[in-house]
Design a protein around this motif. Structure first.
Motif, PDB file in Angstrom:
ATOM      1  N   SER A 174       0.810  -1.219   0.000  1.00  0.00           N
ATOM      2  CA  SER A 174       0.000   0.000   0.000  1.00  0.00           C
ATOM      3  C   SER A 174       0.845   1.272   0.000  1.00  0.00           C
ATOM      4  O   SER A 174       1.930   1.318   0.570  1.00  0.00           O
ATOM      5  N   ALA A 179      -3.182   3.472   7.014  1.00  0.00           N
ATOM      6  CA  ALA A 179      -4.616   3.536   6.697  1.00  0.00           C
ATOM      7  C   ALA A 179      -5.111   2.168   6.227  1.00  0.00           C
ATOM      8  O   ALA A 179      -6.203   1.725   6.612  1.00  0.00           O
ATOM      9  N   THR A 180      -4.311   1.497   5.424  1.00  0.00           N
ATOM     10  CA  THR A 180      -4.679   0.172   4.933  1.00  0.00           C
ATOM     11  C   THR A 180      -4.755  -0.822   6.082  1.00  0.00           C
ATOM     12  O   THR A 180      -5.648  -1.671   6.116  1.00  0.00           O
ATOM     13  N   ARG A 182      -5.634  -0.280   9.199  1.00  0.00           N
ATOM     14  CA  ARG A 182      -6.894  -0.102   9.933  1.00  0.00           C
ATOM     15  C   ARG A 182      -8.052  -0.761   9.180  1.00  0.00           C
ATOM     16  O   ARG A 182      -8.883  -1.453   9.765  1.00  0.00           O
ATOM     17  N   LYS A 183      -8.102  -0.563   7.864  1.00  0.00           N
ATOM     18  CA  LYS A 183      -9.179  -1.160   7.061  1.00  0.00           C
ATOM     19  C   LYS A 183      -9.089  -2.688   7.076  1.00  0.00           C
ATOM     20  O   LYS A 183     -10.106  -3.374   7.202  1.00  0.00           O
ATOM     21  N   ALA A 184      -7.884  -3.198   6.919  1.00  0.00           N
ATOM     22  CA  ALA A 184      -7.691  -4.654   6.866  1.00  0.00           C
ATOM     23  C   ALA A 184      -8.045  -5.307   8.200  1.00  0.00           C
ATOM     24  O   ALA A 184      -8.706  -6.352   8.232  1.00  0.00           O
ATOM     25  N   ASP A 186     -10.073  -4.142  10.521  1.00  0.00           N
ATOM     26  CA  ASP A 186     -11.515  -4.032  10.725  1.00  0.00           C
ATOM     27  C   ASP A 186     -12.241  -5.113   9.927  1.00  0.00           C
ATOM     28  O   ASP A 186     -13.151  -5.777  10.431  1.00  0.00           O
ATOM     29  N   ALA A 187     -11.841  -5.315   8.676  1.00  0.00           N
ATOM     30  CA  ALA A 187     -12.474  -6.322   7.833  1.00  0.00           C
ATOM     31  C   ALA A 187     -12.235  -7.729   8.392  1.00  0.00           C
ATOM     32  O   ALA A 187     -13.144  -8.572   8.371  1.00  0.00           O
TER      33      ALA A 187
END
Length: 197
Positions: A174, A179-180, A182-184, A186-187
């Motif tokens: 990334s 930022a990636t 946090r998204k990963a 969470d998913a």
């Protein structure tokens, strides 16, 4: 002073080569790292490299395995610091910690970029198989205890571990790893919650 045994000398030689290669691969990447430079850095010859690892790719595999083992130790430390309340919380924390380790530049370059590029699919690496075995055992117990829905434990472990590995690869590649991450993470939480009974 006692003389070192042949096995001790071989282990010392392997350790020197792995340390020199780790530094060279982290600094320059696998393709640009010179075998002559890294063997000189270790105070050894190319013959020692060939004898112990077969070739440069064999040396990369040894470096990746060493880093993978360190990742397990570091992930365990992160998990224990979070004080998981249950085996489920521990399994989830391990996946989240594995993805977090993708922020480390050395792990990014060697394990998550060069490793797959030159050694192939990480799911076939011996170190990943150890993680899979551990996850399978944990999930089998959670299934038996009624925490996780009835399903094949190995299939569930392969999907969970694969998701964590792919998320780590995504973070490493990334342009904005934090930022990636946090998204990963969470998913992964949402994905894994679907396994709960």
């Amino acid at each position: 002073m006692a003389r070192k045994s042949r096995a001790e000398m071989m282990e010392e030689t392997r350790g020197k080569l792995i340390a020199a290669a780790r530094k060279a691969f982290a600094d320059k990447g696998f393709a640009a790292a010179s075998m002559d430079e890294l063997t000189a850095e270790a105070g050894l010859t190319r013959g020692a490299l060939y004898h112990n690892f077969g070739d440069k790719k064999g040396l990369l595999a040894a470096v990746v395995e060493a880093l993978d083992n360190e990742m397990v130790t570091r992930a365990d430390a992160i998990v224990q610091a979070s004080k998981p309340a249950s085996a489920w919380d521990e399994l989830l924390a391990q996946g989240l910690a594995y993805i977090e380790l993708a922020l480390d530049p050395e792990i990014q370059r060697i394990v998550l970029k060069d490793g797959p590029a030159y050694l192939g699919d990480p799911s076939h690496w011996p170190s990943q198989n150890k993680c899979l075995h551990h996850s399978t055992q944990t999930l089998a117990k959670l299934i038996d205890d009624g925490v996780v829905k009835p399903m094949d434990a190995e299939a569930a472990a392969r999907l969970v571990n694969g998701a964590a590995m792919d998320a780590a690869l995504w973070v490493a590649a990334s342009d904005d790893p934090h930022a990636t991450l946090r998204k990963a993470q969470d998913a992964l939480r949402h994905l894994m919650s679907g396994l709960l009974a």
